[in-house]
Each structure stands twice: as structure tokens, then as C-alpha cells.
Design a protein around this motif. Structure first.
Motif, mmCIF file in Angstrom:
data_model
loop_
_atom_site.group_PDB
_atom_site.id
_atom_site.type_symbol
_atom_site.label_atom_id
_atom_site.label_comp_id
_atom_site.label_asym_id
_atom_site.label_seq_id
_atom_site.Cartn_x
_atom_site.Cartn_y
_atom_site.Cartn_z
ATOM 1 N N PRO A 123 -6.676 9.101 0.086
ATOM 2 C CA PRO A 123 -5.550 8.164 -0.065
ATOM 3 C C PRO A 123 -5.101 7.892 -1.497
ATOM 4 N N THR A 124 -5.975 8.049 -2.478
ATOM 5 C CA THR A 124 -5.579 7.786 -3.869
ATOM 6 C C THR A 124 -5.754 8.999 -4.773
ATOM 7 N N LEU A 125 -5.919 10.174 -4.182
ATOM 8 C CA LEU A 125 -6.051 11.414 -4.952
ATOM 9 C C LEU A 125 -5.123 12.467 -4.350
ATOM 10 N N TRP A 126 -4.137 12.914 -5.151
ATOM 11 C CA TRP A 126 -3.119 13.847 -4.668
ATOM 12 C C TRP A 126 -2.931 14.957 -5.702
ATOM 13 N N ILE A 127 -2.695 16.184 -5.219
ATOM 14 C CA ILE A 127 -2.497 17.338 -6.094
ATOM 15 C C ILE A 127 -1.014 17.486 -6.419
ATOM 16 N N ASN A 128 -0.733 17.642 -7.706
ATOM 17 C CA ASN A 128 0.646 17.766 -8.181
ATOM 18 C C ASN A 128 1.275 19.049 -7.649
ATOM 19 N N PRO A 129 2.516 18.967 -7.122
ATOM 20 C CA PRO A 129 3.189 20.183 -6.634
ATOM 21 C C PRO A 129 3.635 21.057 -7.796
ATOM 22 N N THR A 130 3.941 22.314 -7.492
ATOM 23 C CA THR A 130 4.343 23.253 -8.543
ATOM 24 C C THR A 130 5.843 23.273 -8.775
ATOM 25 N N GLN A 162 0.830 -1.206 0.000
ATOM 26 C CA GLN A 162 0.000 0.000 0.000
ATOM 27 C C GLN A 162 0.864 1.255 0.000
ATOM 28 N N SER A 163 1.934 1.243 0.777
ATOM 29 C CA SER A 163 2.816 2.399 0.853
ATOM 30 C C SER A 163 3.492 2.679 -0.482
ATOM 31 N N GLY A 164 3.896 1.629 -1.185
ATOM 32 C CA GLY A 164 4.644 1.810 -2.429
ATOM 33 C C GLY A 164 3.794 2.047 -3.652
ATOM 34 N N CYS A 165 2.570 1.478 -3.680
ATOM 35 C CA CYS A 165 1.773 1.477 -4.911
ATOM 36 C C CYS A 165 0.587 2.431 -4.892
ATOM 37 N N CYS A 166 0.081 2.762 -3.700
ATOM 38 C CA CYS A 166 -1.204 3.459 -3.614
ATOM 39 C C CYS A 166 -1.079 4.968 -3.448
ATOM 40 N N LYS A 167 0.129 5.475 -3.311
ATOM 41 C CA LYS A 167 0.341 6.909 -3.107
ATOM 42 C C LYS A 167 1.680 7.295 -3.747
ATOM 43 N N PRO A 168 1.871 8.575 -4.012
ATOM 44 C CA PRO A 168 3.190 9.016 -4.509
ATOM 45 C C PRO A 168 4.202 9.037 -3.373
ATOM 46 N N GLN A 203 -4.055 3.384 -12.651
ATOM 47 C CA GLN A 203 -2.645 3.693 -12.838
ATOM 48 C C GLN A 203 -1.927 3.891 -11.504
ATOM 49 N N LEU A 204 -2.375 4.913 -10.713
ATOM 50 C CA LEU A 204 -1.758 5.260 -9.442
ATOM 51 C C LEU A 204 -0.229 5.197 -9.564
ATOM 52 N N CYS A 205 0.430 4.387 -8.702
ATOM 53 C CA CYS A 205 1.891 4.284 -8.814
ATOM 54 C C CYS A 205 2.298 2.847 -9.161
ATOM 55 N N TYR A 206 1.414 2.136 -9.854
ATOM 56 C CA TYR A 206 1.685 0.733 -10.174
ATOM 57 C C TYR A 206 2.896 0.546 -11.086
ATOM 58 N N SER A 207 3.282 1.602 -11.808
ATOM 59 C CA SER A 207 4.457 1.517 -12.679
ATOM 60 C C SER A 207 5.701 2.103 -12.024
ATOM 61 N N CYS A 208 5.581 2.526 -10.762
ATOM 62 C CA CYS A 208 6.692 3.161 -10.056
ATOM 63 C C CYS A 208 7.669 2.131 -9.493
ATOM 64 N N ASP A 209 8.921 2.554 -9.343
ATOM 65 C CA ASP A 209 9.893 1.710 -8.644
ATOM 66 C C ASP A 209 9.502 1.534 -7.178
ATOM 67 N N SER A 210 8.829 2.549 -6.621
ATOM 68 C CA SER A 210 8.398 2.436 -5.227
ATOM 69 C C SER A 210 7.377 1.319 -5.060
ATOM 70 N N CYS A 211 6.569 1.063 -6.084
ATOM 71 C CA CYS A 211 5.589 -0.023 -6.027
ATOM 72 C C CYS A 211 6.296 -1.374 -6.085
ATOM 73 N N LYS A 212 7.294 -1.480 -6.953
ATOM 74 C CA LYS A 212 8.078 -2.714 -7.013
ATOM 75 C C LYS A 212 8.770 -2.970 -5.677
ATOM 76 N N ALA A 213 9.322 -1.897 -5.097
ATOM 77 C CA ALA A 213 10.000 -2.034 -3.804
ATOM 78 C C ALA A 213 8.999 -2.410 -2.710
ATOM 79 N N GLY A 214 7.795 -1.838 -2.768
ATOM 80 C CA GLY A 214 6.772 -2.187 -1.790
ATOM 81 C C GLY A 214 6.362 -3.640 -1.892
#
Length: 265
Positions: free
Chosen positions: A183-190, A166-172, A207-218
């Protein structure tokens, strides 16, 4: 009946009874949502439990009714089972020796980095040959969406004990400094993106962060957590089966001696 035969029959009966909770715990482990996308690791405990059940049943019958052939088959199978358990135990220690977890200030949960895990886990689970199917499975699961029903405010979410997945895939990643909405909706920083995962994150539930390295690490963090639970079971099982095997060797020797003595008469 010789004492060693009685002990072998009794110990194998206990091993047979112990295999039932092992199979039950393996089934429970395989059915957990966090493990449903990792087919490689879903059923090993169940298979070990079934193997122990069959081998111990063979040993019980062979010892109780003094069946020389069954005892011989039992000893060979038990030896193979002990070697298999030893290999699995060594592998579990090697691949879970390092962790990619690190603490984040102001957060109860941890975040994870790929480089903190063993190369074997990274290559065999999050490599290009496997990740496509795992990613699709994660996207189809409800592991992230259910967080929306559990946490409302940012304070609740930041104080949550999220699983590694959840920590790696569900949030930035926290380093991205996205603003929490849910938990699954975040505003992009400037400000400029400071990590590649920051640009990969999407508010699209598929999509969320399923393609992120953080998701693989999670995912690897979750695998390590589950394997660590299995290590204690493997150690206890290995010790018990080793004693049962030694007693079984004595029973087999007694059965052979009895058969030889009858042959000389």
C-alpha cells in the motif's frame, strides 16, 4: 405551577439529557485518526453539546422554581444558540454542496480533485498558511502505515474501501500507473509523467503523497464526509431547541404576569 413552566422544565430536562450523547459523539468524532490533524473541525460538536447542557440546565432551574431572572438569561442564551446553529447549518450546506470525488475503473475506492471542492474549504484548510502544519501532522500519524498491515495483495488493496484521506495521501494517483508492491510502496512507471502529483510521490514513509494536490483533496473529502454526518444532528437539534425556546417564552410571560399580579396586590 403553570403548564408552560412544567413543559419548559420537562423539555429542558430532555435537552440536558440529549446533550450528553451529543458531547460523547463529538468526543468520538474528534478522536478519530482521520480528524486529528484538522484542529478547526475537531471540537465544534463538543462545544455545541456543552452549550446546550448549560443553557438547558439554566432553563430547567428557571422554569421549575419560577426564577424570572434565570428565565430571562436562558431565553437570551437560547436565542443566541439557535442563531449559531442556524449559521453553522447554512455554512455546512454551502461548503459541502460540491464534491471532488470521482470513480476509478477497477477500484473500489474513489479519488479526489481539489477543483471539485468549495473555495472556502480550499482556502481555509489547504491554503499555504495551514497546509504545512497539517502535512507534518499527517506524516507523523499512522494513517498510511497501518494499511500495510491490512492489505497484502494488489487485489485486496484495489477492492478496499479507503477513506478519502487514505486514497489521496497514502498512494499515487491511479493515472500515474505506478506498479503496486504494497500500500505505501509503488514502482515508478517508465512512461512520461502525466500529472504533477506523479513526480511528487515518494516511497519514503515520511513523504508519500503528503505534498500532493490529491492529498489536499482527500483531506477535503474527509472534511465533507464528516460535515455531512453533522448536518442531520444540527437539523434535529435546531428543531428541538426552537420548540423549547417557544415554550420557554410562554413560561417567561407567565412568570412576569404572576410577578405583576403580586405587585398590584
Amino acid at each position: 405551577m403553570p403548564l408552560s413552566n412544567n413543559l419548559t422544565a420537562f423539555m429542558n430536562f430532555l435537552a440536558f439529557m440529549c446533550s450528553i450523547p451529543i458531547i460523547a459523539s463529538g468526543t468520538w468524532l474528534a478522536s478519530k485518526p482521520d480528524n486529528e490533524c484538522i484542529h478547526l473541525l475537531r471540537w465544534p460538536v463538543v462545544f455545541i453539546g456543552i452549550a446546550i447542557m448549560l443553557v438547558s440546565l439554566t432553563g430547567f432551574i428557571g422554569a421549575y422554581w419560577k426564577k424570572e431572572g434565570l428565565l430571562g438569561v436562558y431565553l437570551v442564551c437560547m436565542a443566541l444558540l439557535i442563531v449559531l446553529l442556524l449559521v453553522l447549518l447554512v455554512l455546512a450546506f454551502v461548503v459541502t454542496g460540491t464534491t471532488g470525488a470521482y470513480m476509478v475503473p477497477g477500484r473500489a475506492y474513489r479519488e479526489y480533485r481539489l477543483e471539485g471542492f468549495s473555495h472556502w474549504l480550499r482556502d481555509h484548510i489547504t491554503g499555504p498558511d495551514n497546509w504545512g502544519n497539517i502535512r507534518a501532522c499527517l506524516a507523523d500519524s499512522a494513517i498510511c502505515l497501518k494499511l500495510n498491515y491490512q492489505y497484502v495483495t494488489a487485489e485486496q488493496f484495489f477492492a478496499a474501501d479507503l477513506s478519502p484521506l487514505q486514497s489521496g495521501c497514502c498512494k499515487p494517483p491511479t493515472i500515474c500507473e505506478y506498479q503496486y508492491m504494497n500500500p505505501t510502496l509503488w514502482i515508478n512507471p517508465t512512461h512520461a509523467i502525466v500529472d504533477t502529483d506523479c513526480s511528487i510521490w515518494s516511497n519514503d514513509p515520511s513523504q508519500l503523497c503528503y505534498s500532493c494536490d490529491s492529498c489536499k483533496a482527500g483531506l477535503l473529502g474527509n472534511v465533507r464526509k464528516e460535515w455531512r454526518k453533522s448536518i442531520l444532528i444540527l437539523i434535529i437539534t435546531l428543531v428541538i431547541l426552537s420548540w423549547v425556546y417557544l415554550i420557554g417564552c410562554c413560561a417567561y410571560k407567565n412568570t412576569l404576569n404572576k410577578a405583576n399580579s403580586k405587585g398590584h396586590k
